[in-house]
Design an enzyme around this catalytic site. Structure first.
Site, mmCIF file in Angstrom:
data_model
loop_
_atom_site.group_PDB
_atom_site.id
_atom_site.type_symbol
_atom_site.label_atom_id
_atom_site.label_comp_id
_atom_site.label_asym_id
_atom_site.label_seq_id
_atom_site.Cartn_x
_atom_site.Cartn_y
_atom_site.Cartn_z
ATOM 1 N N GLY A 165 0.852 -1.181 0.000
ATOM 2 C CA GLY A 165 0.000 0.000 0.000
ATOM 3 C C GLY A 165 0.889 1.233 0.000
ATOM 4 C CB SER A 166 0.136 4.844 -0.059
ATOM 5 O OG SER A 166 -0.729 4.840 1.070
ATOM 6 C CG HIS A 194 -1.649 -0.883 3.200
ATOM 7 N ND1 HIS A 194 -0.833 0.213 3.393
ATOM 8 C CD2 HIS A 194 -2.839 -0.391 2.776
ATOM 9 C CE1 HIS A 194 -1.497 1.312 3.082
ATOM 10 N NE2 HIS A 194 -2.709 0.975 2.718
ATOM 11 C CD GLU A 219 -3.803 -6.769 2.557
ATOM 12 O OE1 GLU A 219 -3.570 -5.584 2.274
ATOM 13 O OE2 GLU A 219 -4.886 -7.346 2.267
ATOM 14 C CD GLU A 233 2.432 -0.741 3.561
ATOM 15 O OE1 GLU A 233 2.241 -0.328 4.728
ATOM 16 O OE2 GLU A 233 1.600 -0.606 2.639
ATOM 17 C CG HIS A 264 -12.988 -28.327 17.041
ATOM 18 N ND1 HIS A 264 -12.897 -28.580 15.689
ATOM 19 C CD2 HIS A 264 -13.818 -27.260 17.150
ATOM 20 C CE1 HIS A 264 -13.621 -27.705 15.015
ATOM 21 N NE2 HIS A 264 -14.201 -26.899 15.875
ATOM 22 N N GLY A 302 -7.509 -23.855 12.519
ATOM 23 C CA GLY A 302 -8.751 -24.047 11.775
ATOM 24 C C GLY A 302 -9.181 -22.843 10.969
#
Length: 542
Positions: A38-39, A83, A60, A41, A294, A414
């Protein structure tokens, strides 16, 4: 009168924070960057050194999954560039898997200019270090630009110390061109090592405990595979003629599944575990939590008359366990010592368990068991399997033989969306082995854009998508929980071959076992990624 003192030498050239950071990454072997820019980075990524490689993911969550697979398979930390707050948020689901699999990830996130963060300008990450907690071992936003390289160094060394895990550093983008200062001269040259061998008395206590048990059983977890201690685990099991179970919801394979001592994967429930381990007076758990449940099926934590011994690299796992004695130590070293010094028990050898035949397929919908039998017959002996077909996990463990360390990866928490990206990352880390991703149709939609990265980077992963048109695991849970008819469980009408071709990946459909055998054989010979879609019947994971 002249002075004998020499003129002071000119000031040495100071490196910038950006230059010092790239040198730090270089010295620690982090020359592959996984990201979606993004800007915030761009100032860091601009004019990236030629010895660095940037692997682009289109979301991402996919970026994090690729890096997770790469780090687990390589055994080395991976560097992730996200970002700001929004990009970090997109990656949080994947971060849960990395946290519970003890994956060493060094995550950097761009931040707005320092002077504007308090005003909450667009793309400012207010209280940035709080955002990824509690899913990282270390989280920071350096108080000054000159502290950025040191903070990243701390993140690298923290990620690599047992228990390994993700770390996070937020970096304002106006920091990169600031002079790094004298502290950074030393940061890149540091080495941090750890030692975690048991003492002589602790080792003798372990040996005595195992020797005195009448019917001990071994339960192995993912940290055995992460430590590459599988061979010593086999030696220990053979010396004592121990039945071997894998800990519940196994994200890695710590023991060869075709071995005569292998008994399968424990269910993720109190009652289920106690029932299967009944009759054993000593339960030895190595490299896993005790236990990660679980489905809620209450029961005794341990069978009557049994005791538990827990060996872990994670102090938090040892501290939170509700039962058993624990030793926190280096998994590889403990298993090496036990395999070397443990006297043979003299028990008769065990017999290999019997796997039932695959059920009949229904039309062009193959039984998952049939699919796994074909995969097992065709796959190379050292193939790596990345699994995210969650309703068929038990059938896969029964029918696909995994022989070597680093042969199996599954989302440790998971969190769906792991499978396709991780399969790309694992293949990138293991170019000499063939990676087969076994992905459910529901799971595939979470990380489908990983196909674009695989095509762009020419990563020859084979993706087998099991398409049953429903969230099979949720259907099983709906039955278990007596929920009745439940909306939102079906996902029919998705053409994965068309989606794959749209991302530039070769794709085909296999309606019969014979076709699947042919297509998988061809895909394994290709130097590019391939998708094979297979319509399957629905089975229960319970």
């Amino acid at each position: 009168m002249t002075s004998s003192a020499q003129d002071p030498s000119p000031n040495p050239i100071q490196s910038t924070v950006k230059e010092a950071t790239y040198e730090l990454l270089r010295q620690n072997g982090l020359t592959t960057i996984f990201g979606n820019p993004g800007s915030n980075e761009l100032p860091f990524l601009g004019e990236m050194p030629e010895d660095f490689r940037y692997v682009l993911g289109l979301h991402e969550g996919v970026v994090m999954g690729i890096a997770d697979g790469y780090a687990q398979a390589s055994g080395q930390a991976a560097f992730v560039n996200l970002h700001a707050a929004s990009g970090t948020g997109n990656a949080m689901g994947a971060l849960t898997n990395a946290w519970y699999s003890h994956t060493p990830l060094v995550i950097s996130a761009g931040q707005q200019v320092r002077s504007t963060i308090g005003m909450e300008t667009m793309l400012a990450n207010v209280d940035a270090p709080l955002l990824p907690l509690p899913l990282v071992k270390y989280s920071a936003e350096p108080a000054a630009p000159t502290d950025v390289p040191r903070a990243l160094g701390q993140a690298i060394h923290t990620a690599n110390q047992n228990p390994k895990g993700p770390t996070y550093v937020s970096i304002p983008y106006d920091d990169w061109d600031v002079e790094a200062g004298p502290v950074s001269e030393h940061v890149a040259d540091r080495m941090v090592q750890a030692a975690g061998a048991p003492t002589a008395s602790q080792l003798q206590h372990l040996i005595a405990t195992l020797s005195s048990a009448n019917s001990p059983v071994l339960v192995l977890g993912p940290d055995v595979d992460a430590a590459r201690a599988n061979t010593d685990a086999v030696t220990l099991a053979e010396e004592l003629s121990l039945p071997v179970w894998v800990a519940p919801s196994a994200p890695r394979c710590p023991f060869p599944t075709g071995h005569t001592n292998f008994r399968g994967v424990l269910p993720a429930s109190m009652d289920g575990i106690s029932a299967l381990l009944d009759g054993h007076d000593l339960i030895v758990v190595i490299g896993a939590p005790v236990f990660r449940y679980h489905q809620h099926e209450p029961g005794d934590l341990l069978p009557a008359g049994s005791r538990l011994l827990h060996i872990t690299c994670d102090p938090a796992e040892a501290a939170r366990a509700p039962m058993g004695d624990a030793l926190v130590a280096d998994i590889a070293e403990v298993l090496r010592l036990l395999a070397t010094e443990m006297p043979a028990a003299g028990r008769p050898p065990l017999s290999r368990r019997v796997i039932p035949s695959a059920p009949q397929s229904v039309g062009e919908a193959l039984a998952p068991e049939t699919v796994f039998d074909v995969i097992n017959a065709v796959a190379p002996e050292d193939a790596v399997f990345v699994n995210e077909a969650t309703s068929t996990v038990g059938a896969l463990w029964d029918r696909v033989e995994m022989r070597h360390p680093g042969s199996y990866f599954f989302p440790a928490s998971g969190g769906l969306g792991f499978g396709m990206p991780a399969a790309v990352g694992v293949q990138l880390a293991c170019p000499d082995r063939r990676v087969i991703g076994i992905i459910g149709d529901g799971s595939a939609n979470y990380g489908i854009t990983a196909l674009w990265t695989a095509a762009r980077e020419r990563i020859p992963t084979v993706f087998i998508i099991l398409n049953n048109g429903t969230y099979g695991a949720l259907r099983a849970f709906a039955t278990l929980l007596e929920c009745g008819e439940t909306p939102g469980l079906d996902v029919p009408g998705i053409d994965f071959c068309a989606l794959a071709r749209g991302y530039g990946v070769a794709a085909t459909r296999a309606p019969t076992p014979e076709t699947l055998e042919e297509e998988l054989t061809t895909a394994l010979q290709s130097s590019s990624p391939t998708v094979i879609e297979v319509f399957t019947t629905t089975i229960s994971p319970f």
